[in-house]
Write an enzyme that holds these catalytic residues in place. Sequence first.
Site, short mmCIF file in Angstrom:
data_model
loop_
_atom_site.label_atom_id
_atom_site.label_comp_id
_atom_site.label_asym_id
_atom_site.label_seq_id
_atom_site.Cartn_x
_atom_site.Cartn_y
_atom_site.Cartn_z
N HIS A 255 0.87 -1.17 0.00
CA HIS A 255 0.00 0.00 0.00
C HIS A 255 0.91 1.23 0.00
CE1 HIS A 255 -3.85 -2.15 1.62
NE2 HIS A 255 -3.84 -2.08 0.30
N ASP B 210 1.15 3.96 1.50
CA ASP B 210 1.68 4.57 2.73
C ASP B 210 2.85 3.78 3.32
OD1 ASP B 210 -0.32 2.63 3.31
OD2 ASP B 210 -0.70 3.46 5.31
N HIS C 260 -4.31 -8.73 6.31
CA HIS C 260 -4.73 -7.41 5.84
C HIS C 260 -5.55 -7.63 4.57
CE1 HIS C 260 -4.55 -3.12 5.71
NE2 HIS C 260 -3.61 -2.98 4.82
N ASP D 192 -0.84 -2.93 9.81
CA ASP D 192 -1.85 -3.20 8.79
C ASP D 192 -2.30 -4.66 8.82
OD1 ASP D 192 -0.48 -0.73 8.16
OD2 ASP D 192 -1.73 -0.69 6.37
N HIS E 18 0.69 3.70 13.55
CA HIS E 18 -0.21 3.66 12.39
C HIS E 18 -1.60 4.20 12.76
CE1 HIS E 18 -2.24 2.06 8.76
NE2 HIS E 18 -1.03 2.05 8.23
ZN LIG Z 1 -0.94 1.45 6.17
ZN LIG Z 2 -2.35 -1.25 4.26
#
Ligand SMILES: [Zn+2]
Ligand SMILES: [Zn+2]
Length: 300
Positions: free
Chosen positions: A63, A65, A138, A205, A264
């Site tokens: 992802h 981020d 996730h 995550d 996070h």
């Molecule tokens: Zn993330």
């Molecule tokens: Zn993620």
Amino acid sequence: MLDVCLLGSGGMMPLPYRWLTALMTRFNGSSLLIDCGEGTQIAIKEKGWSFKPIDVICFTHYHGDHISGLPGLLLTMGNADRREPLTLIGPKGLERVVNSLRVIAPELPFPIKCVEIEGASQTFEMNGYRLKAFKVNHNVLCYGYTLEIDRAGKFDVERAKEQGVPQKYWSRLQKGESVEDGKLMTPDMVLGPPRKGIKLTYTTDTRPTDSIRENAKGSDLFICEGMYGEKEKAAKAVEYKHMTFYEAANLAKDAEVNELWLTHYSPSLTRPEEYMDEVRKIFPDAKPGKDKMSVELAFE
Ligand SMILES: [Zn+2]
Ligand SMILES: [Zn+2]
């Protein structure tokens, strides 16, 4: 001694005064980075740690981020005149993702080796530590990581004498070398039982999983995502495959870790401290992660 720094504590997007979640460690002159979202290189710069010794970069998942900061960091490492090879470790698809990002960073003065994690877990021995990637849960393929540094047993003079090991070989054996002189002599012939080493676990995550409970077992430090502090967001955590602070605290309790740092955070969560009294009812040694929070983990 293992230096550990939580470079950022945000999820989804970087905010003023809150960089994206990433972890950096330093051990024996070699640095390791896990995750590299937008702005991670600025967090490293703010912390004052050097880019040049980063020998390994691991990714939990792809992802944005957690990986969109990679091309910029690679260019900066190139500008710092790194020549030594760099190892990248991540879930299946690493090579494709990295090659796509490298369209904007094609020329680097160091070679890159991509290692894609196979199966539910994989262990890598390197730079004096053991790194284990283990699958979590996730909405895309995602892994958590543990980093462990072993500590050999104490030198045992009685044992060395009993085994008839000549004194001239003691120091080599103590350093972990084996010696051949008429017979093979191994370090275990002069050392007591292994002592407790250092263990660090990083997971982000993911929903809580048994793989986290098992792999984080007995960690000195457990850095875990906590996307939401608000109890009413428990359903949202399930839907988006993240965790609440309380789920992270329960994992820390089950895994009997020494200390928990949360990270996070959802961009909507402005003051994680507000929820910590409730978190500490579940797991007392919990801290809200903050950008550039660091610790030196040492042998007991
Ligand atoms: Zn993330
Ligand atoms: Zn993620």
